[in-house]
Design a protein around this motif. Sequence first.
Motif, PDB file in Angstrom:
ATOM      1  N   ASP A 133       0.864  -1.105  -0.115  1.00  0.00           N
ATOM      2  CA  ASP A 133      -0.133   0.020  -0.099  1.00  0.00           C
ATOM      3  C   ASP A 133       0.955   1.439   0.264  1.00  0.00           C
ATOM      4  O   ASP A 133       0.480   2.078  -0.713  1.00  0.00           O
ATOM      5  CB  ASP A 133      -0.931   0.015   0.988  1.00  0.00           C
ATOM      6  N   ILE A 136       2.445   2.433  -3.366  1.00  0.00           N
ATOM      7  CA  ILE A 136       1.495   2.691  -4.805  1.00  0.00           C
ATOM      8  C   ILE A 136       1.686   3.886  -5.146  1.00  0.00           C
ATOM      9  O   ILE A 136       1.995   4.459  -6.301  1.00  0.00           O
ATOM     10  CB  ILE A 136      -0.150   2.184  -4.436  1.00  0.00           C
ATOM     11  N   LEU A 186      -7.090   0.773  -4.487  1.00  0.00           N
ATOM     12  CA  LEU A 186      -6.250   1.065  -5.679  1.00  0.00           C
ATOM     13  C   LEU A 186      -6.867   2.141  -6.421  1.00  0.00           C
ATOM     14  O   LEU A 186      -6.234   2.961  -6.734  1.00  0.00           O
ATOM     15  CB  LEU A 186      -6.009  -0.239  -6.579  1.00  0.00           C
TER      16      LEU A 186
END
Length: 291
Positions: A133, A136, A186
Motif C-alpha cells: 500500500d 503505490i 487502488l
Amino acid sequence: MDGQRLQDFWNQEVKSLLAVYRQFETLLPNPKTAGAEHRGEDGRYVETLVRSYLQKYLPKDLEVLTGFILRPAVKLGDNNRSRSNEKDLHTTQLDIIIYDSGTYPVFQRMVDTVIVPPEGVVAVLSVKKTLRDAEIVAECNALLEASKACRCDESSLEARRRGPFLALVGTDSDLADKKEPKEKKLFEKLEALYGSSSVFDDMIGFIGDLSAWHVFKARPPSNPTPLNSVARYMYVELADAELHQGFQFLLSGILSVYYDKTRTGVRRPGFTAFASKPAKAIGKIAFSSLR
C-alpha cells in the motif's frame, strides 16, 4: 478454443518466472519472514528477472534497460526550437525503460544502465518483489513524471504522438487493509492522483501481482467525445490457469505503443546542444541540387 495454445504457452512462462524467483528464495531464505534474506538484492533479482523475460519476446530494436530519461531543452528535428524557453530535466532512476535503440541514440550506457532522450522511450515499468500500500502512490507519481518528461510533441493534442506504456509490476502483494477490496483501495488512490485535467497517457496502464491479480486501464475510442473521455480501470483476479493474462497485458501494452500509428514517423531527437557563439562567414560555393 482460439488462442488456447498461446494462453497455455504464456501461462507456462509466467509460472517459470515465478519458479525461478522461488529458487532464489530457497537458496537465500530469510529466517524470519517470507522472501530472501537480503531485501535489496531480493528486489533487484525480481527486476532483473522481469527484464530478462520481457527482452526474450520483444522486437530486437527494443531494449529492456534501466536508468534515467534526460529531456534536454535543445533544438529538435530540422530546426525546431520549441524547447528554447525550457530547462533541461531528468527523471529519477527508473527500474525498467523499454527503449527503441534501433531508431534512437543513447546519451550514456554502462552495461544495461543508460541515460536516454525521451523520443525513444516506449514503456516505463516500476518493479517490486511485493506490492505494498505505502508504495503505490509514490511509484505511480514517479511514472507520471517520467511520462511528462516524454512529451515530445509541443503541437496540439490531436497531433501529439502516443506516450509510453506505464506499469507497476510485482511478483507478490501485501496490501495492508483487508477490510475492503484491494481494487477499491487502488482505484481510490488513482482517483486522488489523477484529476479531470490529466492526460490519458500519463495515467498508469497496469498495476498487478503477476501471481494473483491486476488492474488495467482500458483504451478509449480513437476519437473520444466529452461523454466517453474517461479512463476506465478494470480489475481481474487470476486463477492458476489464468496467470498468462498479466504478462500478456504487459507485452500487449508495450507493443501497442511501439506499433502505434502516431509513432511511426521517426523524428530526429534533441541530442546535441551548441553554445551561442558568433561565426564568421568565409565564402560561398554554388551547388546544383540538394540530392
